[in-house]
Structure formats: structure tokens, C-alpha cells
Scaffold this motif. Structure first.
Motif, mmCIF file in Angstrom:
data_model
loop_
_atom_site.group_PDB
_atom_site.id
_atom_site.type_symbol
_atom_site.label_atom_id
_atom_site.label_comp_id
_atom_site.label_asym_id
_atom_site.label_seq_id
_atom_site.Cartn_x
_atom_site.Cartn_y
_atom_site.Cartn_z
ATOM 1 N N GLY A 45 0.911 -1.141 -0.188
ATOM 2 C CA GLY A 45 0.137 0.109 -0.019
ATOM 3 C C GLY A 45 0.948 1.086 -0.025
ATOM 4 N N ALA A 46 0.221 2.301 -0.321
ATOM 5 C CA ALA A 46 1.144 3.442 -0.363
ATOM 6 C C ALA A 46 0.254 4.833 -0.375
ATOM 7 N N ALA A 47 0.842 5.894 -0.031
ATOM 8 C CA ALA A 47 0.099 7.189 0.126
ATOM 9 C C ALA A 47 -0.335 7.507 -1.427
ATOM 10 N N PRO A 48 -1.302 8.320 -1.469
ATOM 11 C CA PRO A 48 -2.041 8.860 -2.662
ATOM 12 C C PRO A 48 -0.528 9.640 -3.350
ATOM 13 N N GLY A 49 -0.704 9.464 -4.618
ATOM 14 C CA GLY A 49 0.358 10.215 -5.348
ATOM 15 C C GLY A 49 1.613 9.627 -5.661
ATOM 16 N N ILE A 50 1.969 8.703 -4.755
ATOM 17 C CA ILE A 50 3.244 7.919 -4.974
ATOM 18 C C ILE A 50 3.266 7.144 -6.164
ATOM 19 N N ALA A 51 4.181 7.413 -7.061
ATOM 20 C CA ALA A 51 4.208 6.451 -8.279
ATOM 21 C C ALA A 51 4.785 5.018 -8.024
ATOM 22 N N THR A 52 4.096 4.364 -8.786
ATOM 23 C CA THR A 52 4.324 2.866 -8.330
ATOM 24 C C THR A 52 5.729 2.281 -8.365
ATOM 25 N N GLU A 53 6.630 2.944 -9.162
ATOM 26 C CA GLU A 53 7.803 2.647 -9.086
ATOM 27 C C GLU A 53 8.672 3.116 -7.899
ATOM 28 N N ASP A 54 8.323 4.300 -7.636
ATOM 29 C CA ASP A 54 8.774 4.711 -6.199
ATOM 30 C C ASP A 54 8.580 4.108 -5.128
ATOM 31 N N GLY A 55 6.890 3.696 -5.219
ATOM 32 C CA GLY A 55 6.579 2.930 -3.824
ATOM 33 C C GLY A 55 7.266 1.710 -3.735
ATOM 34 N N GLU A 56 7.570 0.899 -5.038
ATOM 35 C CA GLU A 56 8.063 -0.461 -4.974
ATOM 36 C C GLU A 56 9.882 -0.250 -4.526
ATOM 37 N N ALA A 57 10.382 0.845 -4.709
ATOM 38 C CA ALA A 57 11.689 1.008 -4.074
ATOM 39 C C ALA A 57 11.896 1.213 -3.008
ATOM 40 N N VAL A 58 10.900 2.173 -2.350
ATOM 41 C CA VAL A 58 11.002 2.519 -0.965
ATOM 42 C C VAL A 58 10.623 1.194 -0.148
ATOM 43 N N ALA A 59 9.464 0.350 -0.493
ATOM 44 C CA ALA A 59 9.226 -1.001 0.164
ATOM 45 C C ALA A 59 10.445 -1.639 0.063
ATOM 46 N N ALA A 60 10.967 -2.130 -1.179
ATOM 47 C CA ALA A 60 12.103 -2.930 -1.110
ATOM 48 C C ALA A 60 13.429 -2.261 -0.314
ATOM 49 N N VAL A 61 13.698 -1.055 -0.328
ATOM 50 C CA VAL A 61 14.880 -0.515 0.623
ATOM 51 C C VAL A 61 14.526 -0.567 2.173
ATOM 52 N N THR A 62 13.268 -0.226 2.496
ATOM 53 C CA THR A 62 12.998 -0.210 3.672
ATOM 54 C C THR A 62 12.865 -1.432 4.344
ATOM 55 N N SER A 63 12.292 -2.547 3.561
ATOM 56 C CA SER A 63 12.469 -3.654 4.165
ATOM 57 C C SER A 63 13.705 -4.371 4.213
ATOM 58 N N SER A 64 14.667 -4.156 3.311
ATOM 59 C CA SER A 64 15.979 -4.355 3.516
ATOM 60 C C SER A 64 16.501 -3.682 4.876
ATOM 61 N N THR A 65 16.425 -2.467 4.821
ATOM 62 C CA THR A 65 16.944 -1.723 6.088
ATOM 63 C C THR A 65 16.388 -2.444 7.471
ATOM 64 N N LEU A 66 15.042 -2.800 7.638
ATOM 65 C CA LEU A 66 14.482 -3.366 8.670
ATOM 66 C C LEU A 66 15.188 -4.722 8.761
#
Length: 146
Positions: A45-66
């Protein structure tokens, strides 16, 4: 809760889009965006206005960071409680607040420097509790249907 603000029906399959978790958090002052992600780095899930590609990148990086933080805590805890409640990253531009949601998911919010970190922490934990319940119900539903 779904996008109409009501909780998911008990036993119903989990909607692929978990953006409802973010809705009340995005109303907090100075919160600019957020993403819900799976432990394996997929966007849920993502906040409105977040492009799919950006949201996917944030999800991947944040999961890796966690995952990296979990590894750090596992190594350093030496038999103590290794539960991670939150990870906060502070930059000159703002804050990034990461919270695990059980073992399978998490969320990240980003906010301006003026944001009230205490209020964000409280509200995120409320929403994480709802997300954990929704994920648990979805897992039970899938298991019962198998």
C-alpha cells in the motif's frame, strides 16, 4: 479497516492494497507520505500520489533496512529481548519512521522536521496493531480455505 474506514470482514481475504493503514497517519501534521511493505520488500500500500516505481523502491529498501536492523539487534542482544518497535532516521530535511507489523510486514512514514515524533509513534503503533490483526485474519482465511 478498508478505504471507507471500516474494518475488514472477519475471515475475508485480505485486500491486496493495504493503503487504508496509512490514511489516518497521512492526516497528521507534517506527514508527507508513507508505504506499507511486506517483509520480502513488496509494496502492499502507498500514500496517494506515490508513483508505483517509487513505492516499490521504498518498500524494497525499507524492508532491507529493517532486515539489517533485525540482524544488528540479533547479534548485539545476546539473549535479551530482540523485539524492534521502531526505527527512526533523522535528516536535515525530515524524519523517516519505520515500524514492523509482526513478522511479515511493516510501514514507513516520512515527515517534515516540524512533525511531532511522539504523536507519530503513538498513531503508527495504533495502525500497526490493526494491520497485524488484518494480516492474521487473512492468513487464517487462506489456511482455512486450503
Amino acid at each position: 479497516m478498508n478505504s471507507q474506514g471500516t474494518p475488514p470482514v472477519k475471515g475475508a481475504p485480505l485486500a491486496r492494497n493495504l493503503s487504508w493503514v496509512l490514511e489516518p497517519l497521512l492526516e497528521l501534521p507534517h506527514v508527507e507520505g508513507g508505504v506499507v511493505f511486506s517483509r520480502d520488500g513488496l509494496i502492499l500500500g502507498a500514500a496517494p500520489g506515490i508513483a508505483t516505481e517509487d513505492g516499490e523502491a521504498v518498500a524494497a529498501v525499507t524492508s532491507s533496512t529493517l532486515g539489517s536492523v533485525r540482524a544488528l539487534v540479533d547479534r548485539a542482544a545476546q539473549g535479551k529481548d530482540r523485539t524492534i518497535d521502531e526505527v527512526v532516521v533523522s535528516t536535515p530535511q525530515g524524519l523517516y519512521y519505520v515500524a514492523p507489523a509482526g513478522e511479515g510486514a511493516g510501514l514507513v512514514l516520512w515527515a517534515g522536521r516540524e512533525a511531532d515524533l511522539g504523536r507519530i509513534a503513538y498513531e503508527v503503533q495504533v495502525q500497526v496493531g490493526k494491520l497485524v490483526v488484518a494480516l492474521s485474519e487473512a492468513a487464517k482465511s487462506r489456511t482455512a480455505g486450503a
